[in-house]
Design a protein around this motif. Sequence first.
Motif, PDB file in Angstrom:
ATOM      1  N   ILE A  81      34.933  10.137  32.720  1.00 55.15           N
ATOM      2  CA  ILE A  81      36.041  10.015  33.645  1.00 55.15           C
ATOM      3  C   ILE A  81      35.817  10.922  34.847  1.00 55.15           C
ATOM      4  O   ILE A  81      35.550  12.124  34.696  1.00 55.15           O
ATOM      5  N   LEU A  82      35.930  10.371  36.037  1.00 57.19           N
ATOM      6  CA  LEU A  82      35.767  11.133  37.260  1.00 57.19           C
ATOM      7  C   LEU A  82      37.089  11.611  37.837  1.00 57.19           C
ATOM      8  O   LEU A  82      37.178  12.722  38.361  1.00 57.19           O
ATOM      9  N   ALA A  83      38.117  10.766  37.752  1.00 50.60           N
ATOM     10  CA  ALA A  83      39.407  11.151  38.335  1.00 50.60           C
ATOM     11  C   ALA A  83      40.511  10.224  37.836  1.00 50.60           C
ATOM     12  O   ALA A  83      40.261   9.076  37.452  1.00 50.60           O
ATOM     13  N   ALA A 117      42.719   8.002  43.309  1.00 52.21           N
ATOM     14  CA  ALA A 117      41.749   8.366  42.274  1.00 52.21           C
ATOM     15  C   ALA A 117      40.349   8.450  42.860  1.00 52.21           C
ATOM     16  O   ALA A 117      39.574   9.365  42.543  1.00 52.21           O
ATOM     17  N   LEU A 118      40.007   7.504  43.731  1.00 51.83           N
ATOM     18  CA  LEU A 118      38.688   7.501  44.362  1.00 51.83           C
ATOM     19  C   LEU A 118      38.510   8.746  45.221  1.00 51.83           C
ATOM     20  O   LEU A 118      37.444   9.380  45.215  1.00 51.83           O
ATOM     21  N   SER A 168      32.602  13.212  45.982  1.00 53.83           N
ATOM     22  CA  SER A 168      31.274  12.704  46.315  1.00 53.83           C
ATOM     23  C   SER A 168      30.558  12.072  45.130  1.00 53.83           C
ATOM     24  O   SER A 168      29.571  11.358  45.314  1.00 53.83           O
ATOM     25  N   GLY A 169      31.052  12.320  43.921  1.00 53.06           N
ATOM     26  CA  GLY A 169      30.417  11.736  42.745  1.00 53.06           C
ATOM     27  C   GLY A 169      30.774  10.289  42.515  1.00 53.06           C
ATOM     28  O   GLY A 169      30.204   9.633  41.632  1.00 53.06           O
ATOM     29  N   ALA A 170      31.716   9.761  43.301  1.00 53.31           N
ATOM     30  CA  ALA A 170      32.178   8.386  43.110  1.00 53.31           C
ATOM     31  C   ALA A 170      31.437   7.405  44.007  1.00 53.31           C
ATOM     32  O   ALA A 170      30.950   7.757  45.086  1.00 53.31           O
TER      33      ALA A 170
END
Length: 294
Positions: free
Chosen positions: A30-32, A59-60, A65-67
């Motif tokens: 999960i990123l965000a 969320a994006l 920067s990882g998305a």
Amino acid sequence: MSSQTEYQICAVDGGGTGCRAVIGRSDGEILARAAGGPANYTTNPIQATENLRKAVDQALSLAGSGALPLERTVAHVGLAGIMCEDDSQALAAQLPFAHCSVSDDRLTSALGGLGDRNGALLAIGTGSFAAGRRGASVRFLGGYGFKAGDQASGAWLGRELLCHTLLACDGLAEPSDLTRAVFARFDEKIHRLATYSATSDPSQFASFAPQIVEAAGDGDPVGQKVMRDGAAYLNAALDALALKETDAVCLIGGLGPHYATYLAPRYQALIAPSQGTALDGAMTLARKHLETAS
């Protein structure tokens, strides 16, 4: 979709009180997460689409920067009020994902709550529905909206309480501390109570649910009657799903757990914790969609 291209996944869960979005890597990390406003497609499709897009965009942004961009995102959206395939396709066409599948939130809730288990899920919040899972087959009962259903839900409980209060004002039903408290809220003016009842939306009716649950727990006869009436519908739904002794019964939503003691003893014995949320179910479907599309 080319297997040489890297994609991320997105899951969205939306209903009458708000929506939630998750951005994750293809491996499930999960990123965000982000939340937004109401997203019931039947009640207000324009608002639902705008609010879920805002939640996804937030969320994006939080993922940083990882998305990857949404054009390289595979998504599943589970939304209250998606009633048919035409609704699913119409909503998917408005979303900026590389690939997107859309279902109603009953499916995502059932998969998230039951996981791989057979059994039933009772989702009781502002609205309500029941789901039964047997292997790969999932059957739904209810979820038709406040005007035609949503029995036992917060909105339904609130409406039943206001109806009983009005009957008590007319001398046609027994009052209680609960109905007197409701009447006092409207300065004991019946026209104010009647006008509120005629103009309220489901969330406004549902605002009375915590008061009903508390009053029923304290022994208020009207509070207990309304809760028992709601439980009668839930017991009938579980009867229709023909559960086995090894099945699980999950109670989710803000009101679901409060019905545990009102269910028939044979169903109380099957109550088990939910394995996850509707958002987890949407994430499961997004991952499957990515595997299928790759």
